[in-house]
Design an enzyme around this catalytic site. Structure first.
Site, PDB file in Angstrom:
ATOM      1  N   GLU A 474     -22.627 -60.790 -38.711  1.00 53.86           N
ATOM      2  CA  GLU A 474     -23.769 -60.529 -39.860  1.00 53.86           C
ATOM      3  C   GLU A 474     -25.116 -60.882 -39.456  1.00 53.86           C
ATOM      4  O   GLU A 474     -26.152 -60.878 -39.935  1.00 53.86           O
ATOM      5  CB  GLU A 474     -23.321 -61.333 -41.188  1.00 53.86           C
ATOM      6  N   LYS A 586     -23.305 -64.566 -35.067  1.00 51.35           N
ATOM      7  CA  LYS A 586     -23.006 -65.405 -36.054  1.00 51.35           C
ATOM      8  C   LYS A 586     -21.729 -65.816 -36.062  1.00 51.35           C
ATOM      9  O   LYS A 586     -20.839 -66.974 -36.483  1.00 51.35           O
ATOM     10  CB  LYS A 586     -23.201 -64.895 -37.514  1.00 51.35           C
TER      11      LYS A 586
HETATM   12  O1  IFM Z   1     -16.698 -62.805 -44.971  1.00 51.71           O
HETATM   13  C1  IFM Z   1     -17.239 -63.850 -44.652  1.00 51.71           C
HETATM   14  C2  IFM Z   1     -18.369 -63.366 -43.691  1.00 51.71           C
HETATM   15  O2  IFM Z   1     -17.441 -62.811 -42.609  1.00 51.71           O
HETATM   16  C3  IFM Z   1     -19.373 -64.344 -43.203  1.00 51.71           C
HETATM   17  N1  IFM Z   1     -20.036 -64.546 -44.114  1.00 51.71           N
HETATM   18  C4  IFM Z   1     -19.239 -65.498 -45.239  1.00 51.71           C
HETATM   19  C5  IFM Z   1     -18.204 -64.247 -45.650  1.00 51.71           C
HETATM   20  C6  IFM Z   1     -17.469 -65.006 -46.760  1.00 51.71           C
HETATM   21  O3  IFM Z   1     -16.541 -66.048 -46.378  1.00 51.71           O
END
Ligand code: IFM
Length: 727
Positions: A474, A586
């Protein structure tokens, strides 16, 4: 003999400061119906006293909906020697809190000198029944060392819980009976009923008094203590919501009246048996590494208390039922990280979890239609109905006065294939044809229809593209042709075509009616075939690299080690836009893809991509979903040392609070990923025509790794050691 230290989480001093909220999360208990954070029985400043029940959502601005904190059952105030018992008053002579992972027993022992200089021993114990998930039980034993006089216990049900200031409940009615009380509430917006009944059992000779405090009925008892004497008080409570009962008060009262008083012993035996059954099916033994052993059991425990055994209309929130993070919403965390544990050890629970997606297809259809697409598109964040509930804006992590646009709900679309993948994996593992025919097929086919309408035909290039998306990583938003997404979509459409053929052969009537209902005809299938054959599939045979998305290699190159030492994520350090401009990930993205689709990549390709992406992935402070998958891929390329390092990052995610956010709840995906890292990483579990087999690559200090999996209704036990130690 069992080594209890490998089954028990221990707190040696009370946490009333910085680590208070972290410990509350760690000491959460639950039973797949509800979860109760590990706050103490008596009240303290800054506590987050919380009980969450699956599916009890209520509306809230900005984030649409959240799991409502339900009335608290754990309150037990002790008034002794002229004041209330408090850990931060008087003197603490001895203290230990433990969570026994074998049974979910939460126990606190305190040897305490009161401000008036008398010594008492208090033992609080509680559990959420696994045998009857509507019931929870709490027991207090008070022993006086040198105090003579009255002790008063106040056991209430607090109908004023809030979610960090947001109140979700309206009072409906309440009643105090002779040794019990009940409270009936309703959520403000969703109008969901909840009743909780409570009963207090007291030492012989003392009687219970009811205080009819509005919205906080309280049972009170006073008894006489004298040196050497032990007094026992027991509080048992039952919860029912309008989700499973049309007469919540009647059911909550009846559940208690069926019980002997005191009820502990009669409730404990079936509860213990139920836990034994769970652990018999899914315990993992790691010899030679006590930290890893305790961590894997702790994480399995978290999964077992989060998944529902009775209800197939709920999922598992990203933070389980243990905290307010992500407001109780579910993500791909459930299907891609937690579900394999259930599929291979507790398949009935996996079936429930997958059924949640089937039940929420109407919401997914609405989401697809709102974007102008066909079929069903699962929400990035999903709650009761399956409609998208990702907030559009959130407070900026560095500036409380600024807002950040959250794009995941708009364009992190790979989740539709993640759900299809998990559904197919469940079927492959269980052979549960009935589920596939009745529910799973509809999920896979409806989401395939979505992809066929979402893919963009580029006549000038002669291929299909999927533009403006977010992949698992992300840090990079608004990317085109994400490798993870496109490969998964190709897999998805091919699988949908194979499924259609299978259904026609094995369930022709059901297939026909499903195809008619979903308007799947030859033209539809032709389109799926065409998109699957002509969708962009990034791969460079010269470098063997899969480019994460179109143009990724043109972004500024950075290596994570150049930023060490640090205590924050690369995204935090560089800012959201800054991280978007560089090659820092990330969490594993192309490597996640290679984990899921091993047959699509030969070992040299996996190795090349592992070497390329690893130094660019923020494994220490990026997403908690990263380390477990990185550990598995480390095993696949023979980097067991690196794999172990990442495995331990996941193992410590909650127990040590690596990211400083455990206060928000357990990292459910990390817990599930940890199980996968042990079984598919170090264990090397794979499934072939002969069934499951392993090719272990154990860390040097692991003398033994033993686990069980279920495959097509049979249990397979594996007991792995290093080759030289094999017996
Ligand atoms: O689904 C995840 C994502 O892959 C990364 N950010 C947090 C989300 C919830 O855990």
């Amino acid at each position: 003999m069992t080594n209890t230290s490998l089954w028990t989480v221990i707190e040696e001093t009370p946490e009333l400061g910085n680590r208070q909220a972290h410990q509350e999360t760690i000491f959460t208990i639950g039973n797949g119906y509800l979860g109760t954070r590990g706050t103490y029985e008596e009240r303290y400043l800054n506590e987050m006293r919380t009980t969450m029940i699956h599916g009890v959502f209520d509306d809230v601005p900005v984030v649409f909906t959240e799991l409502a904190n339900s009335p608290d059952w754990t309150e037990m105030e002790v008034l002794v020697d002229g004041g209330f018992f408090r850990l931060n008053q008087g003197k603490l002579l001895a203290y230990e809190r433990s969570l026994d992972l074998r049974t979910g027993l939460h126990r606190r022992f305190v040897r305490w000198r009161s401000p008036r200089d008398h010594t008492l021993e208090l033992t609080f114990e509680r559990f959420a029944s696994l045998a009857d998930p509507h019931l929870v039980c709490l027991r207090l034993k008070v022993v006086s060392v040198d105090y003579q006089g009255p002790v008063e216990v106040r056991a209430g049900v607090d109908g004023n819980p809030d979610n960090a200031g947001v109140v979700h409940w309206e009072w409906v009615e309440q009643e105090i009976l002779s040794e019990s009380a009940w409270l009936h509430l309703q959520t403000r917006a969703t109008r969901l009923d909840l009743a909780v009944a409570v009963r207090l059992a007291v030492p012989e000779g003392c009687h219970v008094q009811g205080w009819d405090v509005h919205n906080h009925p309280t049972l009170v008892a006073e008894a006489q203590l004298e040196p050497g004497k032990e007094l026992v008080f027991e509080k048992v409570a039952s919860y029912f919501t309008g989700r499973e009962s049309s007469q919540t008060v009647v059911d909550a009262k009846a559940a208690l009246s069926r019980l002997l008083s005191p009820a502990w012993e009669t409730l404990w035996q079936p509860h213990e048996q139920a836990w034994k059954k769970e652990w018999d099916a899914c315990d993992i033994v790691i010899e030679g590494d006590d930290e890893a052993q305790l961590a894997i059991r702790f994480n399995i425990f978290q999964l077992l208390i989060a998944g529902s055994r009775q209800d197939d209309t709920v999922s598992i929130p990203a933070k389980t039922l243990s905290g307010y993070g992500y407001r109780g919403h579910s993500f791909w965390d459930t299907e891609s990280y937690m579900l394999p544990f259930f599929t291979y050890t507790r398949p009935a629970m996996a079936r429930n979890l997958l059924s949640y997606r089937w039940h929420t297809l109407p919401g997914a259809r609405r989401k697809a239609a709102s974007g102008g697409y066909q079929g069903a598109q699962f929400a990035w964040e999903s709650a009761a109905t399956g409609d998208e509930v990702t907030p559009t804006w959130l407070t900026h992590p560095k500036d409380r006065n600024a807002l950040v646009r959250i794009w995941t709900g708009d364009i992190e679309i790979h989740i539709s294939s993640d759900v299809a993948y998990a559904t197919w994996q469940y079927w492959q593992a269980t052979g549960d044809d009935a589920f596939l025919i009745e529910r799973g097929a509809e999920v896979i086919l409806e989401t395939a229809r979505f992809w066929a309408s979402r893919a963009e035909w580029k006549a000038d290039k002669g291929h299909y593209e999927l533009n403006d998306v977010i992949g698992p990583d992300e840090n990079h938003e608004h990317v085109d042709d994400s490798a993870y997404t496109n490969y998964l979509v190709r897999w998805h459409l091919r699988t949908a075509l194979a499924l259609v053929t299978w259904l026609r052969q094995h369930a022709p009537e059901a297939a026909q009616s499903l195809f008619t209902r979903l308007t799947i005809d030859d033209e539809t299938l032709e389109k799926w075939r065409e998109v699957s054959e002509r969708i962009v599939i990034p791969y460079d045979p010269n470098t063997r690299l899969v480019e994460q998305f179109r143009g990724y290699f043109q972004r500024k190159d950075i290596r994570i080690p150049d930023y060490e030492p640090r205590t924050n994520s690369i995204q935090y350090i560089l800012g959201i836009e800054g991280a978007n401009q560089v090659q820092a990930l990330k969490q594993p993205d192309v490597l996640m893809l290679m984990y899921l689709l091993p047959e699509a990549f030969d070992p040299a390709v996996v190795r090349a991509n592992y070497d390329y992406y690893t130094p660019r992935t923020d494994l220490a402070f990026g997403s908690s979903l990263g380390p477990s998958i990185q550990a598995i891929m480390g095993c696949r390329v023979g980097q067991v040392g690196e794999a172990y390092e990442n495995f331990m990052r996941a193992a410590r995610a909650d127990l040590v609070d690596v990211r400083g956010n455990v206060r928000d709840g357990i990292h459910g995906a990390s817990a599930g990923g940890l199980w996968q890292a042990v079984v598919f990483g170090f264990g090397g579990l794979a499934f072939g025509p002969q069934g499951p087999s392993t090719s272990p690559s154990l860390p040097p200090q692991w003398q033994r790794l033993a686990f069980k999996v279920q495959y097509h209704g049979r249990t397979f036990s594996f007991d792995l050691r290093h080759p030289t130690e094999a017996v």
